[in-house]
Design a protein around this motif. Structure first.
Motif, short mmCIF file in Angstrom:
data_model
loop_
_atom_site.label_atom_id
_atom_site.label_comp_id
_atom_site.label_asym_id
_atom_site.label_seq_id
_atom_site.Cartn_x
_atom_site.Cartn_y
_atom_site.Cartn_z
N PHE A 36 0.81 -1.22 0.00
CA PHE A 36 0.00 0.00 0.00
C PHE A 36 0.85 1.28 0.00
CE2 PHE A 36 -3.20 -3.00 1.92
CZ PHE A 36 -3.94 -3.12 0.75
N PRO A 37 1.94 1.37 0.77
CA PRO A 37 2.78 2.56 0.65
C PRO A 37 3.35 2.74 -0.75
CG PRO A 37 3.33 1.32 2.64
CD PRO A 37 2.39 0.47 1.84
N VAL A 38 3.71 1.64 -1.38
CA VAL A 38 4.23 1.70 -2.76
C VAL A 38 3.16 2.22 -3.70
CG1 VAL A 38 5.22 0.36 -4.65
CG2 VAL A 38 5.81 -0.21 -2.27
N GLN A 39 1.95 1.71 -3.54
CA GLN A 39 0.83 2.15 -4.40
C GLN A 39 0.57 3.64 -4.22
OE1 GLN A 39 -2.82 0.00 -3.72
NE2 GLN A 39 -4.05 1.44 -4.92
N ALA A 40 0.59 4.09 -2.97
CA ALA A 40 0.34 5.52 -2.70
C ALA A 40 1.41 6.39 -3.34
CB ALA A 40 0.28 5.75 -1.20
N LYS A 41 2.65 5.98 -3.19
CA LYS A 41 3.76 6.77 -3.76
C LYS A 41 3.65 6.83 -5.27
CE LYS A 41 7.77 8.82 -4.00
NZ LYS A 41 7.92 10.24 -3.61
N ARG A 42 3.34 5.72 -5.90
CA ARG A 42 3.22 5.68 -7.36
C ARG A 42 2.04 6.52 -7.86
NH1 ARG A 42 4.38 -0.82 -8.26
NH2 ARG A 42 6.66 -0.68 -8.09
N ALA A 43 1.04 6.70 -6.99
CA ALA A 43 -0.12 7.51 -7.37
C ALA A 43 0.12 9.00 -7.11
CB ALA A 43 -1.36 7.04 -6.60
N GLY A 44 1.28 9.35 -6.59
CA GLY A 44 1.63 10.74 -6.41
C GLY A 44 1.58 11.26 -4.99
N ALA A 45 1.33 10.40 -4.02
CA ALA A 45 1.27 10.85 -2.63
C ALA A 45 2.67 11.07 -2.06
CB ALA A 45 0.54 9.81 -1.77
N THR A 46 2.75 11.96 -1.08
CA THR A 46 3.97 12.11 -0.29
C THR A 46 4.03 10.95 0.69
OG1 THR A 46 3.91 14.52 -0.45
CG2 THR A 46 5.19 13.58 1.35
N LEU A 47 5.12 10.20 0.67
CA LEU A 47 5.26 9.03 1.53
C LEU A 47 6.16 9.35 2.71
CD1 LEU A 47 4.86 6.04 2.23
CD2 LEU A 47 6.73 5.49 0.64
N VAL A 48 5.61 9.18 3.91
CA VAL A 48 6.35 9.41 5.15
C VAL A 48 6.43 8.09 5.91
CG1 VAL A 48 6.38 10.63 7.37
CG2 VAL A 48 5.54 11.79 5.30
N ILE A 49 7.62 7.73 6.36
CA ILE A 49 7.82 6.53 7.17
C ILE A 49 8.37 6.94 8.53
CG2 ILE A 49 9.07 4.34 7.42
CD1 ILE A 49 9.08 4.11 4.38
N VAL A 50 7.66 6.58 9.59
CA VAL A 50 8.12 6.81 10.96
C VAL A 50 8.21 5.46 11.65
CG1 VAL A 50 7.76 8.03 13.12
CG2 VAL A 50 6.96 9.06 10.98
N ASN A 51 9.42 5.04 11.97
CA ASN A 51 9.63 3.72 12.57
C ASN A 51 10.97 3.74 13.29
OD1 ASN A 51 8.52 0.97 12.79
ND2 ASN A 51 10.38 0.35 11.73
N ARG A 52 11.07 3.03 14.38
CA ARG A 52 12.34 3.01 15.13
C ARG A 52 13.48 2.44 14.30
NH1 ARG A 52 13.16 4.10 20.30
NH2 ARG A 52 11.41 4.46 21.72
N GLU A 53 13.19 1.40 13.54
CA GLU A 53 14.21 0.71 12.75
C GLU A 53 14.03 1.00 11.27
OE1 GLU A 53 16.57 -0.82 14.33
OE2 GLU A 53 15.60 -0.62 16.30
N PRO A 54 15.11 0.88 10.48
CA PRO A 54 14.98 1.04 9.04
C PRO A 54 14.02 0.02 8.44
CG PRO A 54 17.29 1.11 9.70
CD PRO A 54 16.51 0.66 10.91
N THR A 55 13.38 0.38 7.34
CA THR A 55 12.50 -0.54 6.63
C THR A 55 13.02 -0.70 5.20
OG1 THR A 55 10.94 0.97 5.55
CG2 THR A 55 10.62 0.56 7.91
#
Length: 255
Positions: free
Chosen positions: A212-231
């Motif tokens: 879903f994050p990939v789909q959002a980014k490809r559709a033009g959304a700004t993608l923000v990731i907040v997580n303690r560890e890298p993804t």
């Protein structure tokens, strides 16, 4: 620079994105609930390091496995039943109330988004909910108190549905169980129609949900990731913050 200064600096670009967000979608994983006392599943000390998950075929095939699943659920209730929404949950509830978020898509099964005031209509639960149970045959709903009473009365034998005699299971999605088609479809539609996608507290390794994050980014959304560890999706994101979720969102909303 103090730790508080570091958090404020990390939160500044997030605050700017939240300020302009008008049709955002949040996607939450176990990391948003760890400050509430609920450990995640995969990290050291997580739930799966102590108990191998019971998959769906095993649950269906074995009364012993069904009883073990209920023993584990009631043990979790003793440890985590008093959990309350954390700062991350409350921040997202505030953004929903302000009309900046459309909905929350969650991988969590703990019911803490609802407890923070999020209406069911604004929540998509991809992996179900562990705070109640359903019959796998007819779909009848059962509250956990009822299930526990029958379980204990029957000397730890898993109860069956009173309507159709089908097996009763927490309303969660287990390994080997089909993903809920309606929830997946709605999550996909939301991801393709948002201006900002906030991936919060998820390792982003469980597919198809991690798509879903990939789909959002490809559709033009700004993608923000907040997580303690890298993804694995950090390189795709417009903003990545590796810090405590409650600290970051508290600081961002203060701005």
């Amino acid at each position: 620079m103090t730790a508080d200064d570091d958090i404020k600096a990390a939160a500044a670009p997030l605050a700017a994105i939240l300020k302009r967000m008008r049709a955002g979608v949040a996607f939450t994983g176990a990391g948003i609930s760890t400050e509430c006392g609920i450990p995640d599943f995969r990290s050291p000390g997580g739930l799966w390091t102590r108990n191998r998950p019971i998959d769906y075929p095993s649950f269906l095939a074995s009364g012993e496995m069904r009883a073990e699943a209920w023993r584990r659920r009631f043990a979790m209730e003793a440890a985590f039943g008093g959990a309350r929404p954390g700062r991350g949950h409350r921040a997202l509830a505030d953004l929903l109330a302000a009309g900046q978020l459309q909905a929350i898509i969650t991988q969590n099964i703990d019911g803490l988004h609802q407890a923070s005031g999020v209406a069911e209509a604004r929540l998509v639960e991809l992996h179900g909910n562990s705070t109640y149970a359903t019959c796998l045959e007819c779909g009848a709903r059962y509250e956990l108190g009822w299930v526990r009473a029958r379980f204990e009365e029957a000397r730890e034998r898993a109860p069956d549905c009173t309507d159709c005699a089908g097996p009763i299971k927490t309303a969660t999605i287990s390994f080997g169980q089909p993903m809920p088609s309606a929830a997946m479809a709605r999550a996909g539609a939301l991801s393709g129609d948002c201006d900002v996608f906030l991936a919060i507290g998820s390792s982003l390794v469980v597919w198809p949900a991690a798509g879903f994050p990939v789909q959002a980014k490809r559709a033009g959304a700004t993608l923000v990731i907040v997580n303690r560890e890298p993804t694995e999706l950090d390189a795709l994101a417009d903003l990545v913050i590796h810090a405590d979720i409650g600290d970051v969102f508290s600081a961002a909303l203060e701005r």
